[in-house]
Write a protein that holds these residues in place. Structure first.
Motif, mmCIF file in Angstrom:
data_model
loop_
_atom_site.group_PDB
_atom_site.id
_atom_site.type_symbol
_atom_site.label_atom_id
_atom_site.label_comp_id
_atom_site.label_asym_id
_atom_site.label_seq_id
_atom_site.Cartn_x
_atom_site.Cartn_y
_atom_site.Cartn_z
ATOM 1 N N LEU A 82 0.809 -1.213 0.000
ATOM 2 C CA LEU A 82 0.000 0.000 0.000
ATOM 3 C C LEU A 82 0.850 1.275 0.000
ATOM 4 O O LEU A 82 0.307 2.365 -0.153
ATOM 5 C CB LEU A 82 -0.936 0.009 1.217
ATOM 6 N N LYS A 83 2.144 1.139 0.165
ATOM 7 C CA LYS A 83 3.022 2.312 0.065
ATOM 8 C C LYS A 83 3.487 2.567 -1.360
ATOM 9 O O LYS A 83 4.098 3.594 -1.651
ATOM 10 C CB LYS A 83 4.244 2.132 0.977
ATOM 11 N N VAL A 84 3.230 1.614 -2.252
ATOM 12 C CA VAL A 84 3.767 1.689 -3.608
ATOM 13 C C VAL A 84 2.669 2.120 -4.575
ATOM 14 O O VAL A 84 1.704 1.386 -4.801
ATOM 15 C CB VAL A 84 4.341 0.328 -4.056
ATOM 16 N N SER A 85 2.799 3.299 -5.125
ATOM 17 C CA SER A 85 1.899 3.754 -6.177
ATOM 18 C C SER A 85 2.610 3.621 -7.519
ATOM 19 O O SER A 85 3.651 4.249 -7.745
ATOM 20 C CB SER A 85 1.489 5.215 -5.955
ATOM 21 N N LEU A 86 2.055 2.796 -8.382
ATOM 22 C CA LEU A 86 2.686 2.599 -9.694
ATOM 23 C C LEU A 86 2.703 3.894 -10.490
ATOM 24 O O LEU A 86 3.592 4.108 -11.311
ATOM 25 C CB LEU A 86 1.943 1.506 -10.465
ATOM 26 N N VAL A 260 1.573 -7.430 -4.383
ATOM 27 C CA VAL A 260 1.257 -6.890 -5.708
ATOM 28 C C VAL A 260 -0.187 -6.393 -5.756
ATOM 29 O O VAL A 260 -0.477 -5.324 -6.306
ATOM 30 C CB VAL A 260 1.499 -7.956 -6.800
ATOM 31 N N ALA A 261 -1.102 -7.160 -5.162
ATOM 32 C CA ALA A 261 -2.514 -6.773 -5.174
ATOM 33 C C ALA A 261 -2.735 -5.453 -4.445
ATOM 34 O O ALA A 261 -3.472 -4.570 -4.921
ATOM 35 C CB ALA A 261 -3.366 -7.880 -4.549
ATOM 36 N N LEU A 262 -2.090 -5.271 -3.300
ATOM 37 C CA LEU A 262 -2.274 -4.029 -2.550
ATOM 38 C C LEU A 262 -1.563 -2.860 -3.230
ATOM 39 O O LEU A 262 -2.040 -1.720 -3.149
ATOM 40 C CB LEU A 262 -1.789 -4.198 -1.115
ATOM 41 N N ALA A 263 -0.463 -3.121 -3.924
ATOM 42 C CA ALA A 263 0.170 -2.055 -4.710
ATOM 43 C C ALA A 263 -0.765 -1.610 -5.835
ATOM 44 O O ALA A 263 -0.898 -0.410 -6.114
ATOM 45 C CB ALA A 263 1.498 -2.539 -5.277
ATOM 46 N N ALA A 264 -1.426 -2.573 -6.476
ATOM 47 C CA ALA A 264 -2.387 -2.232 -7.529
ATOM 48 C C ALA A 264 -3.560 -1.447 -6.954
ATOM 49 O O ALA A 264 -4.044 -0.475 -7.568
ATOM 50 C CB ALA A 264 -2.872 -3.507 -8.221
ATOM 51 N N LEU A 265 -4.026 -1.850 -5.761
ATOM 52 C CA LEU A 265 -5.128 -1.133 -5.111
ATOM 53 C C LEU A 265 -4.724 0.298 -4.782
ATOM 54 O O LEU A 265 -5.509 1.243 -4.996
ATOM 55 C CB LEU A 265 -5.544 -1.882 -3.841
ATOM 56 N N ARG A 266 -3.503 0.486 -4.278
ATOM 57 C CA ARG A 266 -3.017 1.844 -3.986
ATOM 58 C C ARG A 266 -2.982 2.687 -5.252
ATOM 59 O O ARG A 266 -3.330 3.884 -5.249
ATOM 60 C CB ARG A 266 -1.622 1.761 -3.360
#
Length: 336
Positions: A82-86, A260-266
């Motif tokens: 959740l800290k990673v915004s693509l 990966v899923a939480l990065a995508a959610l972020r």
């Protein structure tokens, strides 16, 4: 989930780890230059080696501390997504992304080679390379999980990555002016070469908000590389398990998929700042308890006896990554 009896056995260690994280956060608020996660490891080291407390960490608290070091570490890695915004990462541009990926690859290969040159065991060398090249203790925990490496073998790599990351907090800001680094260049250097996210923030904020903004985005670009690197290591380990007939591990562990899923959610932007702040607090608690658990397994006497070569390897690797990161920073933000 642990059974009732195992939960009772784990309770003393988990309560102690939670108290240690609370203390680490309190010290961090008083002294922002000291990252809470680094303090959690140091408190674990103290707990393992101070007379009186050492018996507690080795005895009644051990089941809970081992549970934290293994399972809470994986949970913390998931929430780290959740800290990673693509979007922020892609905002650097493809040239910068490829450059950062090249730095990570070179740092990984170079650190592994240095570790083997100093005759560290292959699995310890792998963990040191992962932690130094990507994101510190979180990466070490992820790699240990996919390669089925015993928790005891993660202790030395975590201690080394914590030591060198703490060293960077003090050394890099002193070199900024002699090297003629502007805020953006210094931020890129910090993000590309310092290990843990908290250590990056502590180092970059000394040069102001512009340096901090660049450092965080560059660092999170390295963090997101955790998923493909760990997945590749898991796939390689699976092939080896097939060859020797052992039980095959999953190709991609569930906690990596969760990351990966939480990065995508972020990246969707659906989550409010309040939710993200709460998730950051949960992640700090999970990783802090895990790092306290790992630190509490380090016996300084044994480390001094067996870790001289490891310390030299870590310092040589730290210098290599600092030079690679500095070169990348100059390429991303050329001096005017």
């Amino acid at each position: 989930m642990p059974s009732t009896s195992s939960a009772s056995a784990a309770a003393p260690g988990l309560i102690g780890a939670a108290a240690a994280v609370a203390a680490a956060v309190a010290v961090h608020q008083l002294l922002p230059a000291l990252p809470a996660m680094t303090l959690a490891v140091l408190l674990g080291l103290l707990a393992a080696n101070l007379p009186g407390v050492a018996g507690w960490t080795a005895g009644p608290a051990r089941p809970g501390l081992d549970f934290a070091g293994k399972h809470l570490m994986r949970a913390g890695i998931v929430v780290l997504g959740l800290k990673v915004s693509l979007g922020d990462v892609l905002g650097l541009g493809w040239a910068a992304l490829l450059l950062i990926a090249a730095v990570v690859a070179a740092a990984f290969a170079g650190t592994y080679g240095i570790s083997r040159l100093f005759r560290l065991p292959p699995r310890v060398s792998l963990l040191v390379a992962t932690g130094f090249a990507i994101c510190g203790a979180s990466a070490i925990g992820a790699m240990a999980a996919v390669r089925r490496i015993r928790q005891e073998e993660t202790v030395l790599p975590v201690a080394l990555v914590t030591l060198c990351g703490t060293l960077a907090i003090g050394v890099l800001p002193l070199l900024a002016r002699p090297l003629g680094l502007g805020p953006e260049t210094f931020g890129a250097w910090t993000g590309a070469s310092v290990h843990d996210v908290g250590q990056v923030v502590a180092t970059a904020q000394t040069a102001g908000t512009a340096a901090l903004a660049v450092a965080v985005v560059v660092k999170l670009t390295r963090v997101i590389l955790l998923a493909p690197v760990v997945a590749a290591a898991g796939f390689h380990h699976r092939l080896g398990s097939e060859a020797d007939g052992a039980k095959r591990p999953p190709v991609i562990p569930l906690f990596v998929l969760g990351f990966v899923a939480l990065a995508a959610l972020r990246t969707t932007g659906w989550l409010s700042p309040a939710v993200l702040d709460a998730a950051a607090a949960v992640q700090d608690a999970l990783l802090g308890m895990a790092l306290f658990g790992l630190g509490s397994a380090v016996r300084v006497g044994q480390l001094l006896h067996t870790g001289a070569r490891a310390l030299l390897a870590a310092l040589a690797s730290w210098l290599l990554i600092a030079l690679l990161g500095l070169g990348a920073a100059f390429l991303m933000f050329p001096p005017t």
